[in-house]
Design an enzyme around this catalytic site. Structure first.
Site, mmCIF file in Angstrom:
data_model
loop_
_atom_site.group_PDB
_atom_site.id
_atom_site.type_symbol
_atom_site.label_atom_id
_atom_site.label_comp_id
_atom_site.label_asym_id
_atom_site.label_seq_id
_atom_site.Cartn_x
_atom_site.Cartn_y
_atom_site.Cartn_z
ATOM 1 N N ASP B 8 0.882 -1.163 0.000
ATOM 2 C CA ASP B 8 0.000 0.000 0.000
ATOM 3 C C ASP B 8 0.920 1.212 0.000
ATOM 4 O O ASP B 8 1.532 1.534 1.011
ATOM 5 C CB ASP B 8 -0.880 -0.034 1.258
ATOM 6 C CG ASP B 8 -1.681 1.254 1.451
ATOM 7 O OD1 ASP B 8 -1.708 2.101 0.520
ATOM 8 O OD2 ASP B 8 -2.288 1.408 2.533
ATOM 9 N N LYS B 69 3.113 11.134 -3.538
ATOM 10 C CA LYS B 69 2.023 10.458 -4.248
ATOM 11 C C LYS B 69 1.128 11.454 -4.983
ATOM 12 O O LYS B 69 0.598 11.149 -6.053
ATOM 13 C CB LYS B 69 1.200 9.662 -3.243
ATOM 14 C CG LYS B 69 0.173 8.734 -3.869
ATOM 15 C CD LYS B 69 -0.466 7.893 -2.796
ATOM 16 C CE LYS B 69 -1.568 7.005 -3.348
ATOM 17 N NZ LYS B 69 -2.166 6.208 -2.279
ATOM 18 N N GLU B 146 -7.103 0.744 -4.644
ATOM 19 C CA GLU B 146 -7.176 0.595 -3.186
ATOM 20 C C GLU B 146 -8.520 0.024 -2.722
ATOM 21 O O GLU B 146 -8.541 -0.897 -1.896
ATOM 22 C CB GLU B 146 -6.872 1.944 -2.517
ATOM 23 C CG GLU B 146 -5.386 2.277 -2.600
ATOM 24 C CD GLU B 146 -5.069 3.755 -2.433
ATOM 25 O OE1 GLU B 146 -3.924 4.145 -2.680
ATOM 26 O OE2 GLU B 146 -5.973 4.513 -2.059
ATOM 27 N N ASP B 169 -13.036 5.447 2.400
ATOM 28 C CA ASP B 169 -11.638 5.483 2.853
ATOM 29 C C ASP B 169 -11.290 6.880 3.354
ATOM 30 O O ASP B 169 -11.137 7.814 2.570
ATOM 31 C CB ASP B 169 -10.733 5.079 1.677
ATOM 32 C CG ASP B 169 -9.259 4.977 2.070
ATOM 33 O OD1 ASP B 169 -8.898 5.463 3.165
ATOM 34 O OD2 ASP B 169 -8.481 4.423 1.288
#
Lengths: 352, 566
Positions: B8, B69, B146, B169
């Site tokens: 992850d 990211k 994800e 999330d």
């Protein structure tokens, strides 16, 4: 009959031939011969005549014989016919006898047959009964078979279940065994972890103690020297800040009294430092040690930079100049990094 | 063949996991299970990854890179020590660290990985992530979304039937919600929506500001102006936020936070959960809009969803649970650690690719909700016999939760505490575990309602400890109940439910017969048509509970079996 006649005829010829052979003797002279021949011729003629008459006789005899023969034949035929009729009669008698016998037999047979039929009927009844029994048995057998199948099925499934349960239990047992070993070591690890958790929860308390001590230290350091001015108000405030009962105003105004209060506070702070030290000693027995900061070079593996200060003369950039919060290590691990203020070169040119 | 690890690669944190004995697990880095996604260099040129890099950020921001990211798939670059790095190169440094952690954990070389990306990632960002993996020395077996990973961690791909799942999330710094469709092991992201700058850090800041305002109102000095005090305040806020996830109140104490006029000032406040909730409610309500948008993009309504999964640490906040559950009408799944679900799911994907067997993640759960009977004040009147849930079902145990309740009337000095287990909104329709008469209650201030904190602690052995504290008098009552718990995965629970139903319906005899018939069906070749149809009919009869038909069909089945096996 013809054979018989032929035989008779050939015998007669043989008889005639035999007569001629008797006369055939060789002649002493031709004349003689002649004579003799003549004689012979005469004789032959006589003989032929004799023979012819004899032949006639014979013919007659033959005819008689033939007549007799016919008679005999007729007689024979009659006898034969008689025989035949008698045979027929016998046959008829036999037939009659046979018929009578057959009739007699038939009667017995009928009786027998009916007896037999009766017996057969009985037998059949018995047989039917038997068949029914057999069918019944067959059905019972079928039912029993099905019951057996059902029971077997149930048994099998139960057995399977039992086996599965057993396997599971064995499996479980083996796993339990392995788990137990694992658990024991886990228990040790967890005990250590649990102790560490308690220690971690104690750290903020220790922080508070540390804060209290440094704050007190600052207060004492900032306190004015007792000589220059009468610091009545400050002394009272200081005392109040620490929760101390203010002394009578008359005494507080005294400079030496302030000095006394300061030294008392010093001693009090030292006591607090002892308490802190003792707590640190307890932590040390758990392998937990404070991370050195002041004057050390910044190490990102142990320290967290929370602020920077311009590096001044004599202080190397990257050196820790203050500690915000104390950090701790346990073994090789950082339990909590130290939060520090680090000296930093500003733009390559030193400024103040 | 080498194991395939799952990674992850997060905005603030990254994690690596693998599948062992069919069960995915996180590979920790020493004491850390997740690694900060931060890369840096020390002034001496030493490469730092993770916590050390984050530790030096304040000191050397020019030597440290965070949240790379967000730049994946863009042309932006970062400069560190006179060298230019592309985002994939920085990500590769993080991935190489994950590789190192995995290799230490597995004690062998690891060179195959599944890496996760947000569902909203562009193709360029996905490609950049794949490049990063390859720069790090991995064969990137797959890049997966994800939310897909989260669904895999919950084993939803192995459920069989087609399902619509919402994955909510809410992490430390980013939020997204995705609608995914699972069918026969195929997972498709139908829609995704979110906010790349929303998360737990925002909640910490809001609470820290609230604390600072309270402090300055009392002392006339703002702690936010002091760097050190601000740092302490932020930490205290985060701590309080975490505590408020399981307690109705949190005590925030920061001794000697500041000095004013040479006098030390302390922060000492009690923060109620609803105070925190009021601070963050607007932000959370905003996430509902994202949820609606995602549903709309997927062409669905909330009622079309079969499951709701919670991912990200901030989903532990009770208000998130409440808002999302009410909005969708589904109880969210929270069994798997929301910080780790994505990495675990990536590892599951790795195992699927490698053809390794998979088991469900086993967690200890509360099979039923636990709570107490209350009277609700609604439409100007009290409705009695209502059920107030304190611990939701399918909560991982051990767990500890508390709520505060008040009496109905200021003169009331006693309550009857009735502890129930079950899911019915009407308390008495649940299973009563026990009750306790709590007397001599005292209000905290005269004329007010007495308040009682009820704390439920459910331990690993399935024992429920109930503690009630009268806030006015400080008196305490304690009770202990034995409540059953199960060690099952959600899919297993569903399966077991169906199994039990079938078992209840069919007598052992019929069940055994059916089993034998199925075996025969498997083995023999001829004359099975009739058998098959009888089995089907019998199964129907069992399912529908028609006992008479069951008997007849069972007899027929016996005959058939008997003939076939003769």
């Amino acid at each position: 009959m013809r054979k018989w006649i032929q035989w008779l005829w050939s015998s007669l010829q043989r008889l005639a031939a035999g007569g001629r052979q008797k006369d055939a003797v060789p002649p002493p002279a031709v004349a003689a011969w002649e004579l003799r021949l003549l004689a012979l011729q005469q004789e032959i003629s006589a003989g032929t005549e004799r023979a012819a008459s004899r032949l006639d006789d014979l013919q007659r005899i033959l005819t008689t014989v033939a007549e007799h023969q016919g008679q005999a034949d007729a007689q024979a035929q009659a006898a034969h016919a008689d025989l035949l009729t008698r045979l027929d009669a016998a046959q008829a008698a036999l037939d009659r006898a046979t018929q009578a016998h057959a009739e007699a037999t038939r009667a017995t047979l009928g009786e027998l047959q009916s007896d037999l039929a009766g017996a057969m009927h009985d037998l059949r009844t018995v047989l039917t009964g038997l068949q029914e029994n057999v069918d019944g048995l067959d059905r019972q057998l079928g039912r029993a078979g099905r019951e057996q199948l059902k029971a077997n099925t149930l048994f099998e499934s139960q057995q399977q279940q039992t086996q599965a349960a057993l396997d599971q239990l064995r499996d479980l047992d083996a796993r339990r065994e392995a788990e137990l070993v694992e658990l024991r070591s886990q228990l040790r690890r967890e005990q250590a972890a649990a102790r560490l958790k308690v220690v971690e929860r104690l750290l903020p308390v220790l922080d508070g103690l540390n804060e209290a001590r440094t704050s007190g230290q600052r207060l004492v350091e900032r306190a004015p020297e007792p000589q220059p001015t009468p610091p009545t108000t400050f002394g009272a405030r200081l005392a109040q800040a620490f929760g101390l009962r203010p002394r009578p105003a008359a005494l507080a105004t005294d400079a030496s009294d302030i000095a006394q209060l300061k030294s008392a506070l010093d001693a009090w702070l030292r006591g607090l430092a002892f308490v802190e030290e003792r707590l640190l000693e307890v932590l040390a027995t758990e392998g937990v040690y404070p991370i050195p900061t002041q004057g050390e070079l910044f190490d990102p593996h142990q320290h967290v930079a929370v602020d920077t200060l311009p590096a001044t003369d004599g202080i190397l950039p990257g050196t820790i100049v203050a500690e915000f919060r104390r950090g701790y290590t346990v073994g090789e691990h950082v339990l909590r990094p130290a939060e520090v203020v680090v000296a930093k070169e500003i733009g390559g040119i030193e400024e103040t | 063949m080498n194991e395939i690890v799952g990674i992850d690669l997060g905005t603030t944190f990254s994690a690596v996991a693998r599948v062992r004995h069919g069960v995915p697990q996180i590979l920790p880095n020493g004491r850390e299970r997740i690694v900060p996604s931060v890369v840096g260099f020390s002034p001496e040129g030493k490469l730092l990854v993770g916590t050390p890099a984050r530790n030096q950020y304040v000191l050397y921001p020019e030597l440290t890179v965070r949240s790379i990211k967000r730049k994946m798939g863009t042309d932006e670059t970062v400069v560190l020590r006179d060298r230019t790095y592309t985002p994939p190169e920085i990500s590769a440094i993080i991935l190489r660290e994950m590789k190192r952690i995995a290799e230490i954990g597995l004690e062998r070389a690891v060179d195959r990985a599944v890496i996760t990306v947000p569902a909203y990632f562009s193709d360029a960002a996905r490609q950049a992530t794949k490049d990063a993996g390859e720069i790090a020395g991995f064969t990137v077996e797959r890049i997966i979304n994800e939310p897909t990973a989260a669904a895999l961690a919950y084993g939803l791909d192995r459920v069989g039937e087609r399902q619509m799942v919402a994955v909510y999330d809410l992490g430390g710094g980013t939020f997204d919600v995705s609608i995914i469709e699972l069918d026969q092991g195929v997972v498709e992201v139908r829609a995704s929506h979110g906010n790349t700058h929303l998360g737990g850090d925002d909640f910490d800041e809001l609470l820290a500001s609230y604390l600072a305002e309270q402090f300055s109102a009392e002392h006339g000095i703002d702690p936010r102006e002091d760097r050190r005090a601000l740092a302490r305040l932020l930490r205290a806020a985060e701590q309080a936020k975490i505590e408020l996830s399981s307690r109705p109140f949190a005590r925030v104490r920061e001794e000697y936070l500041l000095e004013k006029d040479g006098r030390p000032l302390h922060l000492d406040l009690e923060v109620a959960r609803n105070q925190l909730e009021e601070l963050i409610r607007t932000l959370l309500v905003g996430t509902m809009d994202s949820l609606d948008q995602a549903l709309k993009d997927a062409g669905l309504h909330g009622r079309d969803l079969d499951k709701l999964l919670f991912v990200g640490g901030s989903t532990r906040i009770p208000l998130v649970w409440e808002l999302v559950a009410n909005h969708v009408g589904l109880e969210p799944h929270t069994e798997i650690n929301p910080d780790e679900a994505v990495a675990l799911g990536a590892a599951v994907q790795g195992a699927i690719i490698a053809g390794e067997p998979l088991d469900a993640i086993l967690v200890d759960l509360t099979p039923h909700s636990l709570g107490i009977e209350v009277a609700e004040y609604k439409f100007g009147q009290f409705i009695p016999d209502r059920y107030s849930v304190i611990i939701h079902r399918n909560t991982t145990i051990p767990t500890s939760k508390s709520e505060v309740y008040s009496t109905l009337h200021p003169a009331q000095t006693a309550i009857k505490l009735k502890v129930y287990q079950g899911e019915e909104p009407v308390a008495s329709r649940n299973t009563l575990l026990g009750d306790y008469f709590f007397e001599h209650l005292k209000p905290e201030a005269p004329g007010q309602l007495a308040r009682i904190t009820v704390q439920f602690d459910f331990d690993i052995n399935g024992i429920l400890h109930v503690t009630a504290v009268d806030r006015g008098s400080g008196r305490k009552a304690e009770m202990t109940f034995s409540a059953p718990h199960e060690r099952l995965s959600p899919a297993q629970i569903e399966e077991a439910r169906i199994r039990v139903k079938t078992l209840e319906a069919a007598p052992a005899e019929v069940a055994a017969l059916l089993a034998r018939a199925r075996r025969t069906l498997d083995s023999e070749r001829e004359g099975l048509d009739r058998l098959q149809s009888v089995v089907a009919e019998l199964e129907d009869a069992v399912r529908e509970g028609r006992t008479e038909a069951q008997e007849l069909l069972a007899d027929e089945l016996i005959d058939l079996l008997y003939e076939l096996e003769e």
